[in-house]
Every structure is written in structure tokens, then in C-alpha cells.
Design a protein around this motif. Structure first.
Motif, PDB file in Angstrom:
ATOM      1  N   GLY A  77      67.988  30.600  -0.033  1.00 40.98           N
ATOM      2  CA  GLY A  77      67.020  29.712  -1.006  1.00 40.98           C
ATOM      3  C   GLY A  77      67.616  28.187  -0.639  1.00 40.98           C
ATOM      4  N   ILE A  78      66.821  27.445  -0.954  1.00 45.81           N
ATOM      5  CA  ILE A  78      65.410  27.567  -1.505  1.00 45.81           C
ATOM      6  C   ILE A  78      64.218  27.586  -0.356  1.00 45.81           C
ATOM      7  CG2 ILE A  78      63.593  26.566  -2.949  1.00 45.81           C
ATOM      8  CD1 ILE A  78      65.875  25.141  -4.458  1.00 45.81           C
ATOM      9  N   SER A  79      63.819  28.862  -0.193  1.00 45.89           N
ATOM     10  CA  SER A  79      62.723  28.954   1.039  1.00 45.89           C
ATOM     11  C   SER A  79      61.503  28.384   0.293  1.00 45.89           C
ATOM     12  CB  SER A  79      62.540  30.399   1.497  1.00 45.89           C
ATOM     13  OG  SER A  79      64.025  30.810   2.046  1.00 45.89           O
ATOM     14  N   GLN A 134      63.826  35.771   3.693  1.00 45.43           N
ATOM     15  CA  GLN A 134      65.152  35.375   3.209  1.00 45.43           C
ATOM     16  C   GLN A 134      65.925  36.372   2.970  1.00 45.43           C
ATOM     17  OE1 GLN A 134      64.780  32.307  -0.060  1.00 45.43           O
ATOM     18  NE2 GLN A 134      65.657  33.828  -1.261  1.00 45.43           N
ATOM     19  N   ARG A 169      57.202  29.323  -3.386  1.00 46.18           N
ATOM     20  CA  ARG A 169      58.886  29.149  -3.084  1.00 46.18           C
ATOM     21  C   ARG A 169      59.348  30.581  -3.428  1.00 46.18           C
ATOM     22  NH1 ARG A 169      61.303  24.673  -6.734  1.00 46.18           N
ATOM     23  NH2 ARG A 169      63.163  25.793  -6.415  1.00 46.18           N
ATOM     24  N   ARG A 216      65.540  31.808  -5.764  1.00 47.22           N
ATOM     25  CA  ARG A 216      67.179  31.720  -4.990  1.00 47.22           C
ATOM     26  C   ARG A 216      67.853  32.833  -5.149  1.00 47.22           C
ATOM     27  NH1 ARG A 216      71.007  27.520  -6.245  1.00 47.22           N
ATOM     28  NH2 ARG A 216      71.881  28.074  -4.212  1.00 47.22           N
TER      29      ARG A 216
END
Length: 505
Positions: free
Chosen positions: A440-442, A232, A454, A457
Motif C-alpha cells: 500500500g497505498i495501491s 497487492q 484505493r 494498507r
């Protein structure tokens, strides 16, 4: 229900009640997840539709829609103004126009149900309003390319009766909620009638017990689990496409990827992680990195735009650097976000809304990519909201990937709502999903829709998890929306036929 009946003499008060009820409905979805509101909010609308005269009912329904979509899709303003660059007034007017247009769906609901059955009667509340509600959700899913956002059923993802999800999908869950709302409204209009309360109680028990009984595994593990990493990059939308940030962006992703070499089987970068065309960064950056990773047994999957010179076309793509290079070009593009409809007529008139100066081209229908020898279904950004599309893809895939750039949504509700829909897709088809986003949100999503991990963010982060592919089909993956839509249309046709048969003369 005398108080509601009296609202017919006070249409402004009825409209205010509808507005509040509609605005409460988005609270049933992520991030708050107050799921009982998904039942109670439609009850208010159904009661108003039953009690009010035709004109007042239409006005109340429009106010309900303004509250519903005004609160639920307010993030459109953020995308258009904060990141699209439109002036505040134009962004506000555009968002308002979008909300007002969506608010016509509840008006169509009330008017259509009124034509199918006598307002306030049992058929009106038990059958007409619930059936038309679901029919309009289905219509909203494909009309003008579709906007299947905030469908009622999404709110029930983390409830004990989510076992219905892999059987009838989100529309099936919406149908249950609408039916219960209609029954509850009918019982509230006739509180002295034990028959209506008994039927509502029976349906509620059947809904809960059915969801519990169906909460089983319809698919089975297949193949060896793969260790999948995602990065991310957290490049803000305001700087993402500036030329001076291209090299820092590539360095950021490279540096976060190299520690996974030889440890992860696959490393995935988000949608448009690289803010340049493939041919501009391939030779100096991506191919050398992919070769180095592949020498240690790791494959790289990258989101970036691809320019096809032979067709003079630009694609929003996901490229897999495996033994052979593969690319998926996004099929379901977002109007005004990725292309301008009727550009040949409008030219650059609407580019101020955030549309690209050069439109993306629609890619072919999705087919799985092969990653480390396994078929993987791919959805880019908004494509994950289309249940039937993902279900068709899952028929040929062992696990799923959803890459996105939710930086467009800022600090709004949209990233949470988007993740909820991705989780629902995993639950519908019982396939694990890796969701890699820019800011995010990954998340790593299990095959039952649960979140294994997760990432925070608005943070530079990476993570790796084992992903176990699965074979087999859920009932929804086989049937899609056919049974639910067919039943709803059959009910509506039956009501219309009965009313025609009973008409005077």
C-alpha cells in the motif's frame, strides 16, 4: 511587527519560532492535508528573513529547514534502520546528516534573497524571496540526482484552485504560494498600508478565480476502456527476500490473479513483487501463468529484477507478458537504496545503510510499453516524483502505471506523501494512473487526480477498475517547467542587475 524586530535581540527565540514554523509545514501535505499551512509557514520565514540581522536570519533559516525536513522526511530513519538493517545509532546519524544537509536550502534562500534585494523592502519580500524559493525547489529536483519531495505546490492537490496544475505543474503552484506568502509578509510588516493589502487581496482572487477558470479538460478519451486489475501481495519487507518465502509469494500472487482471468484485460503486480530474477522463475511459474491468462484474453505485467548475462547487469524491471514480451528497466535509480555512488572507491563500506550488495544498473530512458494494443507509460517507485519525466512519457501514452514497494516506509508518512505525488502527476498530464504497490497505498487514480478506488494498507488485496485512456496534451505536458523556471530566473536576474546598477560608485 515590532515583536518580530525585537527577536533580533533574542536569536534563540527567533530560531525556536522558525523551527516550529518549519515543522508545521509538512502538516500541509498528505495525510493531514492542512493546506493553509503551505502559505502561513513561509510567511513566518519571510518575516524573519526581513526583520533579523544577517547572521540571526541564517541561523533561523537553518532551524526552519531542520523542522521542515526533520518532520517531513523522518521516514528515512525507518527505511535505513527497520528495513535496511542499520544499527539505530548509525541510522539516526545518517538521517540527521540528511536533514541537516537539506536544511541548508532555506539558508541559501535567505542569503540569496538578501543579496538580490534590500532586506525588508518590497522587492525583497514580493520578488526575491518567492523567486529564490521556487528556484531552489527546481534545483532540489535534479541536484545530485534530485530530491523533489515536499515541494510547496503538492499541498494544494485537493483545493478548488488545482486547475493551475495541468497548466504550470507543481512548480507553478509553488510559485503562486510563495508569491502570496511574500505579499502577505510585506503587508504584515506595513499593516497600515492599504496598498499592500489590496495587492495581496487581488492576487488571492486571481489565484482562486484562475484555478477555477482553468479547471477544464485539456485531453479527451481515446480508445476503448480496459479493465485493469492489480494485486497487492502484502509481503513484509522483513521476510520478502528470504528464500523460503519465494514459493509462498508466487502462490499468493497467482491465486489472487487467476480470478481475474478472462474478466480483466490486464493484471498488474507491484515493483519486485517476485523476489527472484526473471530467469529463475520464468519457465516454471511466470510463462505458464501468462500463457493461461493470455488464452483467456488477459495480459500479465510483473515487477521483478532482471539479470542480463550479456552485460552482467541487474535491472529493477517491469515485464509485460503480451503477444510479445516487453520490459521496462528502471531509469532513475535511488542512491544507496538501489546502488552505491562511487562504489569503485567505496566498495561495500556503505552497504550497512541498506544499499544492495549488488547494484542495480540504470536502464535506458523511459518509453511506453504496449499493453492490449495501447501505449502505457511506466514509472517504477520513486520515478513518479519527477514531473517532467512523467510529462514526457505521457506525450506518447494513453494511461500510466506506477508500481512501487512502499514496504520500505513502514507506518511512516511516506506512503501517503508518495500517493499524493502520484495523484499530482495524473492531474498534471490528465492521464489515469494505476498505482500497484506491495503493501500500500495501491490506488486507481482518475485523470483529474481523484482516487477512484484505493486498497487498504498492509493488507492482502486485489481490485479491478475500468481505465479509460486519453489523448491530447495539457499545457504542462507541452511546456514542462520551462515557463516557470524561465520567469523565476528572469526575476532574479532583474533584481541582481538593478542592485548592481544602484550600488554606490
Amino acid at each position: 511587527m515590532g515583536g518580530l524586530h525585537a527577536l533580533g535581540r533574542h536569536p534563540r527565540l527567533a530560531a525556536l519560532l522558525a523551527l516550529v514554523a518549519g515543522a508545521a509545514l509538512p502538516l500541509a501535505f498528505a495525510p493531514l492535508g492542512w493546506w493553509p499551512l503551505a502559505l502561513l509557514s513561509p510567511v513566518v520565514l519571510f518575516l524573519l528573513a526581513a526583520e533579523l540581522p544577517a547572521r540571526a536570519a541564517r541561523w533561523a533559516a537553518w532551524c526552519y529547514g531542520i523542522g521542515y525536513f526533520g518532520a517531513g522526511v523522518s521516514w528515512v530513519y525507518v527505511s535505513i534502520h527497520q528495513f535496511g538493517g542499520a544499527p539505530p545509532l548509525l541510522a539516526g546519524l545518517t538521517t540527521a546528516a540528511f536533514v541537516l544537509a537539506l536544511a541548508l536550502f532555506p539558508v541559501l534562500l535567505v542569503e540569496s534573497a538578501r543579496r538580490l534585494a534590500r532586506p525588508g523592502g518590497a522587492a525583497h519580500l514580493w520578488l526575491a524571496l518567492p523567486a529564490v524559493w521556487v528556484a531552489l525547489e527546481w534545483l532540489r529536483g535534479w541536484l545530485f540526482t534530485g530530491f523533489p519531495w515536499l515541494l510547496l505546490g503538492y499541498s494544494q492537490l485537493d483545493t478548488p484552485w488545482v486547475g493551475w496544475a495541468p497548466v504550470f505543474g507543481v512548480l507553478g503552484m509553488s510559485a503562486w504560494l510563495a508569491l502570496l506568502a511574500g505579499g502577505l509578509a510585506c503587508a504584515l510588516r506595513r499593516p497600515q498600508s492599504p496598498r499592500h493589502w489590496g495587492v495581496v487581496a487581488g492576487l488571492a482572487v486571481a489565484f482562486g478565480v484562475g484555478g477555477w477558470a482553468l479547471d477544464r479538460e485539456w485531453t479527451a478519451p481515446a480508445g476503448e476502456p480496459l479493465r485493469v486489475a492489480m494485486v497487492q501481495g502484502n509481503m513484509g519487507q522483513d521476510i520478502k527476500w528470504l528464500p523460503e518465502y519465494l514459493v509462498p509469494t508466487l502462490e499468493r500472487y497467482r491465486d489472487r490473479t487467476l480470478p481475474h482471468a478472462g474478466v480483466a484485460d490486464v493484471v498488474i503486480w507491484p515493483e519486485t513483487a517476485v523476489p527472484a530474477f526473471l530467469h529463475q522463475v520464468d519457465e516454471d511459474w511466470l510463462s505458464p501463468l501468462a500463457d493461461a491468462l493470455r488464452a483467456q484474453g488477459t495480459e500479465l505485467v510483473v515487477g521483478l529484477p532482471v539479470y542480463a548475462s550479456d552485460r552482467d547487469a541487474i535491472y529493477n524491471s517491469l515485464v509485460a507478458f503480451g503477444e510479445t514480451r516487453q520490459a521496462y528497466h528502471k531509469h532513475h535509480l535511488v542512491p544507496f537504496g538501489e546502488y552505491v555512488p562511487l562504489r569503485d572507491w567505496l566498495g561495500g563500506t556503505l552497504d550497512v545503510l541498506g544499499a544492495p550488495l549488488a547494484d542495480f544498473t540504470r536502464g535506458p530512458r523511459p518509453v511506453p510499453l504496449t499493453v492490449q494494443g495501447q501505449p502505457v507509460g511506466v514509472a517504477i517507485c520513486y520515478e513518479v516524483v519527477y514531473g517532467a519525466t512523467i510529462a514526457r512519457l505521457a506525450r506518447e501514452s494513453r494511461w500510466l502505471v506506477n508500481v512501487s514497494n512502499d514496504a520500505w516506509f513502514g507506518q511512516s508518512l511516506a506512503p501517503h506523501q508518495h500517493l499524493q505525488k502520484a495523484r499530482w502527476r495524473a492531474r498534471e498530464v490528465e492521464r489515469p494512473m494505476v498505482r500497484a504497490t506491495n503493501t500500500g497505498i495501491s490506488a486507481f487514480i482518475d485523470h483529474d487526480g481523484g482516487v477512484a478506488e484505493r486498497l487498504p494498507r498492509l493488507a492482502l488485496a486485489d481490485a479491478a477498475q475500468p481505465v479509460q485512456g486519453r489523448d491530447g496534451l495539457t499545457p504542462y505536458a507541452r511546456w514542462l517547467n520551462g515557463p516557470v523556471v524561465g520567469l523565476v530566473l528572469l526575476v532574479m536576474a532583474g533584481l541582481a542587475g538593478w542592485r548592481w546598477w544602484r550600488r554606490p560608485g
